[in-house]
Scaffold this motif. Sequence first.
Motif, mmCIF file in Angstrom:
data_model
loop_
_atom_site.group_PDB
_atom_site.id
_atom_site.type_symbol
_atom_site.label_atom_id
_atom_site.label_comp_id
_atom_site.label_asym_id
_atom_site.label_seq_id
_atom_site.Cartn_x
_atom_site.Cartn_y
_atom_site.Cartn_z
ATOM 1 N N THR A 89 0.820 -1.223 0.000
ATOM 2 C CA THR A 89 0.000 0.000 0.000
ATOM 3 C C THR A 89 0.848 1.265 0.000
ATOM 4 N N VAL A 90 2.159 1.161 0.205
ATOM 5 C CA VAL A 90 3.045 2.347 0.262
ATOM 6 C C VAL A 90 3.307 2.854 -1.133
ATOM 7 N N ASN A 91 3.699 4.129 -1.176
ATOM 8 C CA ASN A 91 4.020 4.776 -2.454
ATOM 9 C C ASN A 91 5.421 4.389 -2.868
ATOM 10 N N LEU A 92 5.539 3.830 -4.094
ATOM 11 C CA LEU A 92 6.844 3.362 -4.579
ATOM 12 C C LEU A 92 7.323 4.165 -5.778
ATOM 13 N N ASP A 93 6.936 5.406 -5.857
ATOM 14 C CA ASP A 93 7.267 6.208 -7.038
ATOM 15 C C ASP A 93 8.715 6.677 -7.037
ATOM 16 N N ARG A 94 9.351 6.700 -5.876
ATOM 17 C CA ARG A 94 10.720 7.225 -5.826
ATOM 18 C C ARG A 94 11.743 6.167 -6.215
ATOM 19 N N LEU A 101 14.175 4.583 -1.550
ATOM 20 C CA LEU A 101 13.150 3.879 -0.772
ATOM 21 C C LEU A 101 13.770 2.845 0.159
ATOM 22 N N VAL A 155 8.969 2.030 4.897
ATOM 23 C CA VAL A 155 8.706 1.406 3.586
ATOM 24 C C VAL A 155 9.258 -0.006 3.558
ATOM 25 N N SER A 193 7.124 -2.425 5.614
ATOM 26 C CA SER A 193 5.862 -2.761 4.930
ATOM 27 C C SER A 193 6.083 -3.751 3.784
ATOM 28 N N GLU A 244 5.772 -3.780 -10.712
ATOM 29 C CA GLU A 244 5.585 -3.389 -9.303
ATOM 30 C C GLU A 244 6.208 -4.424 -8.375
ATOM 31 N N LYS A 257 9.995 -4.290 -8.533
ATOM 32 C CA LYS A 257 10.551 -3.141 -7.801
ATOM 33 C C LYS A 257 10.604 -3.424 -6.301
#
Length: 874
Positions: free
Chosen positions: A7-12, A17, A23, A26, A80, A83
């Motif tokens: 559910t965490v943001n992985l855009d970086r 990260l 992060v 999680s 996803e 990553k």
Amino acid sequence: LKLEMPTVNLDREVSLLATVPGVVQSLKKCAMTWQKLISRVLEEQLRKVPQDNGPLAEIYLWREKNATLRALTAQIKLPEVQKVLEILQEAESGFTAGLQIVLSDLRRHQVQAQDNAKFLSTLERHLKNLSTGTGVDVISNTIPSLLNALRLLWIMSRHYNKEERMVPLLERISWQISARVRRVVDLQTLFKQDIAAAKKKITEARNTLEQWKKCYFTTCIQVEESGSKRYWKFDAKRLFEKTDYMVSVCQDLYDIFQVAEELHNMFIPELITVSENPKGVDDLQREVNIVISPMEDLTFDPFSMESARDWGFVMEEFREDVTVEIIEQIFVESHKDPPLYKNHPPVAGAISWSRSLCHRITHTITRFQEEEEELLTSERGKEVKQMYLQVAEKLKEYEDEKYHLWRERTEHMLPLLLKETLLTISPATEEPVTTKKSICFTLNFSPEIQEIIAETKYMEQLGLPVPELAKYVALQEDKYLGYTNKLKVMLNSYHKLMEMMNEAEMKLLDHYIQELWRILKTGHKRLTWKSVGIGEFIVQCTQTIGKLELLVHQIHHISEDISSKLQSIESTKLFKFPHSRNGDKHPGAKEFFDYVKCEQAKVVEQLVRKYSAIPQLLIEVERRVANTNSGKSPKLASYYAYWENRIYQVLTQLIVKNLQAFNATVLANVPLLQIEAVLSVPEITLQPNASEIEEMTVQCIQDCVQVTKHFIRWMHGTCIECPHQYVKADEVVTFSFYSDVSQSPLIIEQADLITQNVHKLLASLSNCLNQWQKYDLLWKSDKGALLDRLAAEKPACVIFDEHLQFYMKVIQEVTSQPLIKDEQFIRLQLAPLALAVQENAKSWMMSLGKLLNDLAREELFSLQGEIQVGVFSL
């Protein structure tokens, strides 16, 4: 199955990260969930087994595995997920070690499942044929191609190239083949079918099972010869123990139906036909049915190896029941007229039949003594043994009686049969052959001799002594067979030769035929089947027939040449007609008939040349038959007469056909000649007139018939033309066919018919001239008297105008009339008549004009005189 995503943001960036504790924590929880899910799925897939015993279940299993593992593998490849794995690897490389092992197992099992599903799919079509094909033949046709596909699977697959995978698959295929055979050979329905259909099913089932094993070992050799280092050295017992047992059961079932068929189809029909005890036959048939009826209600599966002992007991009971009691019934009902094996003679065949019945029961009893001796010590066994002895004694008595009766008859009849002559004559007569063409020589070799020979040979095969004469004759069978065949060929040639000749040729060759018949009567009166000169007799007959046949062929060749000439004479056209000039102008009557006569004369010359060549051909026949060339041999007198009669018939047909053709020409609506209608004051007539044309027609007919005068008759008993006979110094008589041909009723009838048709035609044409009679006043009126009367009356000009208009109208009417009339073979030219009518009309107009001119001049002069008188008066 679906992987749970973080559910965490992985855009970086991954490196950034990986430094964030929240992060990473999680993502670690998420990765642990994935690992547990994949491990559970792999365990479940590895525990799965095919759902039934067939080979298709293994294909479906690997397809299901491939679908499940491929779905998980696809999710692992998502960006996803990748990553997440990169972040965890960057943050804590040691944490992902366990997950990587699980992922590696997933990829390995997925590749294996995909590979297996792909290669096994090449077998699917063949395995479906095994499972659901419409018949056993489909299975038999499928097995070779299936094993070839298995061989390729063994060579190319990375997983089915090991014994632990290939053997279970082969076991499943073997099970599937066995199951299909079980369904085909269903005892509940098999024994209710036609025996032939049941035997066919069993044979196909057995062949299919045997083919499976045979093709397997053939494939083993192919794998070894292909150069592969991995051979098929599997446990054959695992693969074929059950199918081999099923083959033995199929053979037992086939034997049961074979016995039933023999009982029903070999014995029962004959019994029903000849039996004096129909009830006994019915009882026998019911007993036969009782023997096989237990097979329909078995409480166990005979194809199961666990029931092998039970099946063995059933077969032993069947073999016991099918022997003594039924064999005795068969013997009692059929011994008077036993069924024979193919080509067996009656007596030896009956003995062989009796021995075959004895062998049936002996074989069973002997086997019981050797293998199941305890069965014979029981009460039932003792009873069966006693029955066996009684039946065997009856069979032996039957054989001895048949043999002794045959031997006595053979010793009595064979010498008498050998004393028969070689040939018989039908009808039996001493008349010459030439008067009895229906006389027929036939072979007199009794079929009983051939039967004795056959009996003798089979008796010796049965080990029975035979009479010496019968043995001698049997040893000479080939010689007798050769004699009979050669005699048949010779007699066939003789009868064909006799059929080839007509009555005239029979008379011509009477001497030769009598000589041939004299030789043939040697085989009818003197030579018997014990004679030593049979071969020489056949040779002499064959040579004599051959010489006569050659002579007949030579005569036929000459006859065909003569017939060809006569056919040419008969088909000759004596009436050739001139062609019209310019398409419209036809010859006149005299010119037409003169042309026909001239052309006829040319044709006659050719016919006479053909006729004159016939005597030379007959002299050639004389040379070959009588060795003379005089043309007057007494031996050929009847032959000369035959051909002279043929010539008469041909000449008669020549004249009849030509007169018929001429009559058809007369009646056809095609003009060939023309005549004219002319005015011969005071009558309108034809030119030439009807009587002249009829006379020309009669003369033309006479000319046609008189053609036969050129064909000179032969002197009696020769083929030499009669010389001219001088009755008086200036009178020569020639003997020709004319005197006979001209008296033929057919020719007289045709001649009368032609003259009648020509007469009717000319009468019809004469009637056509009647319409011109309306103009007859033009030439029948007294022109001078009429002109004198008009001159005296001096009528007005209008009267003259009426007369002139009448004659002008006549000229116009005649001009508009058709000037040609075609009727049948004559064209009538009306132009001369029309011209004469017009000329007469014009003559009247000229006379009236002259009279009118004279009257006008007279009145003019009278008027002129009156004028002059008046002038002088003034």
